[in-house]
Design a protein around this motif. Sequence first.
Motif, PDB file in Angstrom:
ATOM      1  N   THR A 206       0.791  -1.161  -0.009  1.00  0.00           N
ATOM      2  CA  THR A 206      -0.052  -0.210   0.000  1.00  0.00           C
ATOM      3  C   THR A 206       0.832   1.159   0.015  1.00  0.00           C
ATOM      4  O   THR A 206       1.724   1.448   0.838  1.00  0.00           O
ATOM      5  CB  THR A 206      -1.058   0.029   1.129  1.00  0.00           C
ATOM      6  OG1 THR A 206      -1.724  -1.080   1.075  1.00  0.00           O
ATOM      7  CG2 THR A 206      -1.832   1.452   1.254  1.00  0.00           C
ATOM      8  N   LEU A 208       0.681   5.286   0.285  1.00  0.00           N
ATOM      9  CA  LEU A 208       0.135   6.278   0.664  1.00  0.00           C
ATOM     10  C   LEU A 208       0.830   7.669   0.458  1.00  0.00           C
ATOM     11  O   LEU A 208       1.711   7.918   0.700  1.00  0.00           O
ATOM     12  CB  LEU A 208      -0.275   6.177   2.268  1.00  0.00           C
ATOM     13  CG  LEU A 208      -1.024   4.944   2.756  1.00  0.00           C
ATOM     14  CD1 LEU A 208       0.167   3.862   3.330  1.00  0.00           C
ATOM     15  CD2 LEU A 208      -1.912   5.343   3.995  1.00  0.00           C
ATOM     16  N   ALA A 210      -0.132  11.969   0.795  1.00  0.00           N
ATOM     17  CA  ALA A 210      -0.918  13.061   1.456  1.00  0.00           C
ATOM     18  C   ALA A 210      -1.526  14.023   0.284  1.00  0.00           C
ATOM     19  O   ALA A 210      -2.717  14.290   0.290  1.00  0.00           O
ATOM     20  CB  ALA A 210      -0.203  14.018   2.334  1.00  0.00           C
ATOM     21  N   MET A 238      -2.794   4.986  -2.879  1.00  0.00           N
ATOM     22  CA  MET A 238      -3.919   5.765  -2.043  1.00  0.00           C
ATOM     23  C   MET A 238      -3.360   7.360  -1.792  1.00  0.00           C
ATOM     24  O   MET A 238      -2.352   7.720  -1.192  1.00  0.00           O
ATOM     25  CB  MET A 238      -4.146   5.277  -0.594  1.00  0.00           C
ATOM     26  CG  MET A 238      -4.752   3.807  -0.363  1.00  0.00           C
ATOM     27  SD  MET A 238      -4.901   3.399   1.180  1.00  0.00           S
ATOM     28  CE  MET A 238      -6.044   4.267   1.790  1.00  0.00           C
ATOM     29  N   THR A 239      -3.966   7.944  -2.653  1.00  0.00           N
ATOM     30  CA  THR A 239      -3.669   9.528  -2.661  1.00  0.00           C
ATOM     31  C   THR A 239      -4.845  10.493  -1.770  1.00  0.00           C
ATOM     32  O   THR A 239      -5.584   9.718  -1.354  1.00  0.00           O
ATOM     33  CB  THR A 239      -3.483  10.212  -4.239  1.00  0.00           C
ATOM     34  OG1 THR A 239      -4.910   9.890  -4.845  1.00  0.00           O
ATOM     35  CG2 THR A 239      -2.544   9.431  -4.914  1.00  0.00           C
ATOM     36  N   ASN A 240      -4.345  11.693  -1.539  1.00  0.00           N
ATOM     37  CA  ASN A 240      -5.148  12.573  -0.716  1.00  0.00           C
ATOM     38  C   ASN A 240      -5.339  11.523   0.680  1.00  0.00           C
ATOM     39  O   ASN A 240      -6.501  11.808   1.366  1.00  0.00           O
ATOM     40  CB  ASN A 240      -6.613  12.735  -1.187  1.00  0.00           C
ATOM     41  CG  ASN A 240      -6.366  13.652  -2.383  1.00  0.00           C
ATOM     42  OD1 ASN A 240      -5.697  14.650  -2.172  1.00  0.00           O
ATOM     43  ND2 ASN A 240      -6.926  13.313  -3.495  1.00  0.00           N
ATOM     44  N   THR A 241      -4.298  10.913   1.194  1.00  0.00           N
ATOM     45  CA  THR A 241      -4.433  10.122   2.392  1.00  0.00           C
ATOM     46  C   THR A 241      -2.873  10.557   3.187  1.00  0.00           C
ATOM     47  O   THR A 241      -2.087   9.996   3.119  1.00  0.00           O
ATOM     48  CB  THR A 241      -4.093   8.624   1.998  1.00  0.00           C
ATOM     49  OG1 THR A 241      -5.289   8.366   1.078  1.00  0.00           O
ATOM     50  CG2 THR A 241      -4.428   7.647   3.460  1.00  0.00           C
ATOM     51  N   VAL A 243      -1.437  10.456   6.943  1.00  0.00           N
ATOM     52  CA  VAL A 243      -1.157   9.706   7.856  1.00  0.00           C
ATOM     53  C   VAL A 243      -1.005  10.605   9.238  1.00  0.00           C
ATOM     54  O   VAL A 243      -0.004  11.760   8.992  1.00  0.00           O
ATOM     55  CB  VAL A 243       0.215   8.702   7.759  1.00  0.00           C
ATOM     56  CG1 VAL A 243       0.432   8.018   9.042  1.00  0.00           C
ATOM     57  CG2 VAL A 243      -0.140   7.644   6.518  1.00  0.00           C
ATOM     58  N   THR A 253      -4.831   7.203   9.141  1.00  0.00           N
ATOM     59  CA  THR A 253      -4.993   8.321   8.467  1.00  0.00           C
ATOM     60  C   THR A 253      -5.691   9.332   9.056  1.00  0.00           C
ATOM     61  O   THR A 253      -6.659   9.244  10.268  1.00  0.00           O
ATOM     62  CB  THR A 253      -5.547   7.536   7.039  1.00  0.00           C
ATOM     63  OG1 THR A 253      -7.073   7.471   7.275  1.00  0.00           O
ATOM     64  CG2 THR A 253      -5.099   6.667   6.715  1.00  0.00           C
ATOM     65  N   LYS A 254      -5.950  10.558   8.370  1.00  0.00           N
ATOM     66  CA  LYS A 254      -6.565  11.627   8.859  1.00  0.00           C
ATOM     67  C   LYS A 254      -8.089  11.615   8.754  1.00  0.00           C
ATOM     68  O   LYS A 254      -8.801  12.192   9.684  1.00  0.00           O
ATOM     69  CB  LYS A 254      -6.406  12.829   7.899  1.00  0.00           C
ATOM     70  CG  LYS A 254      -6.733  14.186   8.436  1.00  0.00           C
ATOM     71  CD  LYS A 254      -6.046  15.322   7.271  1.00  0.00           C
ATOM     72  CE  LYS A 254      -6.637  16.831   8.125  1.00  0.00           C
ATOM     73  NZ  LYS A 254      -6.254  17.681   7.141  1.00  0.00           N
ATOM     74  N   ASN A 255      -8.526  10.618   8.094  1.00  0.00           N
ATOM     75  CA  ASN A 255     -10.060  10.432   8.002  1.00  0.00           C
ATOM     76  C   ASN A 255     -10.324   9.193   9.047  1.00  0.00           C
ATOM     77  O   ASN A 255     -11.451   8.776   8.992  1.00  0.00           O
ATOM     78  CB  ASN A 255     -10.544  10.262   6.663  1.00  0.00           C
ATOM     79  CG  ASN A 255      -9.872   8.993   6.132  1.00  0.00           C
ATOM     80  OD1 ASN A 255      -9.268   8.232   6.766  1.00  0.00           O
ATOM     81  ND2 ASN A 255     -10.356   8.859   4.795  1.00  0.00           N
ATOM     82  N   GLU A 257      -9.224   6.056   9.331  1.00  0.00           N
ATOM     83  CA  GLU A 257      -8.924   4.830   8.747  1.00  0.00           C
ATOM     84  C   GLU A 257      -7.766   3.952   9.421  1.00  0.00           C
ATOM     85  O   GLU A 257      -6.489   4.851   9.412  1.00  0.00           O
ATOM     86  CB  GLU A 257      -8.907   4.627   7.053  1.00  0.00           C
ATOM     87  CG  GLU A 257      -9.026   3.268   6.625  1.00  0.00           C
ATOM     88  CD  GLU A 257      -8.505   3.298   5.043  1.00  0.00           C
ATOM     89  OE1 GLU A 257      -8.745   2.316   4.227  1.00  0.00           O
ATOM     90  OE2 GLU A 257      -8.920   4.482   4.501  1.00  0.00           O
TER      91      GLU A 257
END
Length: 427
Positions: A206, A208, A210, A238-241, A243, A253-255, A257
């Motif tokens: 994966t 990642l 940001a 995974m973009t716009n992710t 940590v 992650t920020k959201n 996850e």
Amino acid sequence: MQTIVVVGGGAGGLELATYLGNKLGRKKKANIILVDKNISHLWKPLLHEVATGSLDDGTDALSYRAHAKNHSFEFQQGTLTEVNSAEKFITLAPIYSEKQELLVAERKISYDKLVIAIGSRSNDFGTPGVAEHCIFLDSSEQAKLFHQRMMELFLKFSNNNEKEVHIAVVGGGATGIELSAELYNTVKNLNSYGYGKLNNTSLRVTLLEAGDRLLPALPERVSASAIKELRELGVNVMTNTAVVEATENALITKNGEKIEADLMVWAAGVKASEITTKFGFETNRLNQITVKDTLQTLSDDSVYVIGDCAFLMQENGKPVPPRAQAAHQMASACGKNIIAQLESKPLKPFIFNDKGSLVSFSRFGTIGSLMGNLTKGSMFIEGKIARMAYLSLYRMHQVALHGCIKTGLIMLVGRINRFLRPTMKLH
């Protein structure tokens, strides 16, 4: 006879010490001293290959002492702790053995000219848990630690009923992308070396990032092609992710996850060491030392700074990027300016010539953009031409260190080793 001290044996520092040794040291016109905390040099862009085992640092690393003997400069092992520009000396920390036995006491080295080329390290942006639970790829030691843990995971998988090995990589720059791709090449090779259960479906990588795309400094076409190549290999991009925390076996992650992983690598951004802020020179928020266009510090013309730890704003309003090609060009410009200064001649301003960027997907392909007068901007390249251009960057570094003839012999030995040695490091 003047003493010129170069601190940092990375791409720029070692090339500069070699150049000055050949030009001045060999003719007894100056005493050249290279300082580095390690005993050997490995080109930093190759560390992801050491991490995955496709490159054996024991074979490809360059001994500073042997190189110093061949190019008329002196090597001193040590870690820089102080720069006293008023009295013109640097201080090196004491060296201890693994058993904490004092091997070398603290030393002071006087200089007439000083070059700071201590490079950069990964920037964790103060993210909680990253320093404790993620591996960085800033040195051969860290790359070897990753390799050891990776091999342990694959061994465990091949002899147990594990579902898969999950490796998470944070950072969508060249290091993160190249490491992700190289891991799939490693799996293929290990399958042929007795890890029978191991194949592409056994590995889950994966990646990642940001930001909203990979390789943000390059044209969008290169970024899109990179994502396409990685996803074809099996990488979960995974973009716009962003940590925000790392735990022992997961990234948060920020959201909110939770991304669980057996092994986690942090390759998101770089900064210079905090030690630079203690030298008395002007620094920026990334701890880089601000220099004039001659690569001298703002307050002291006898001190030069090159490579990733130097901050120089270009005419286009952008700083010189912390890349290997910039360090290579700075080393050449700095060497010529030091000789000009010794001969009381005018110094020339450094102008960064961006030749573009290339990203390798191991044996699966290479993409990038070339820049220059012929292209009138940037030109997207891929395939064999891109691969040749990518390899030429390392060859240029080798030529700067060894010359054309010796580099040619090194390439020949490398080809012979393909038949004599395993395709990857297994121990």
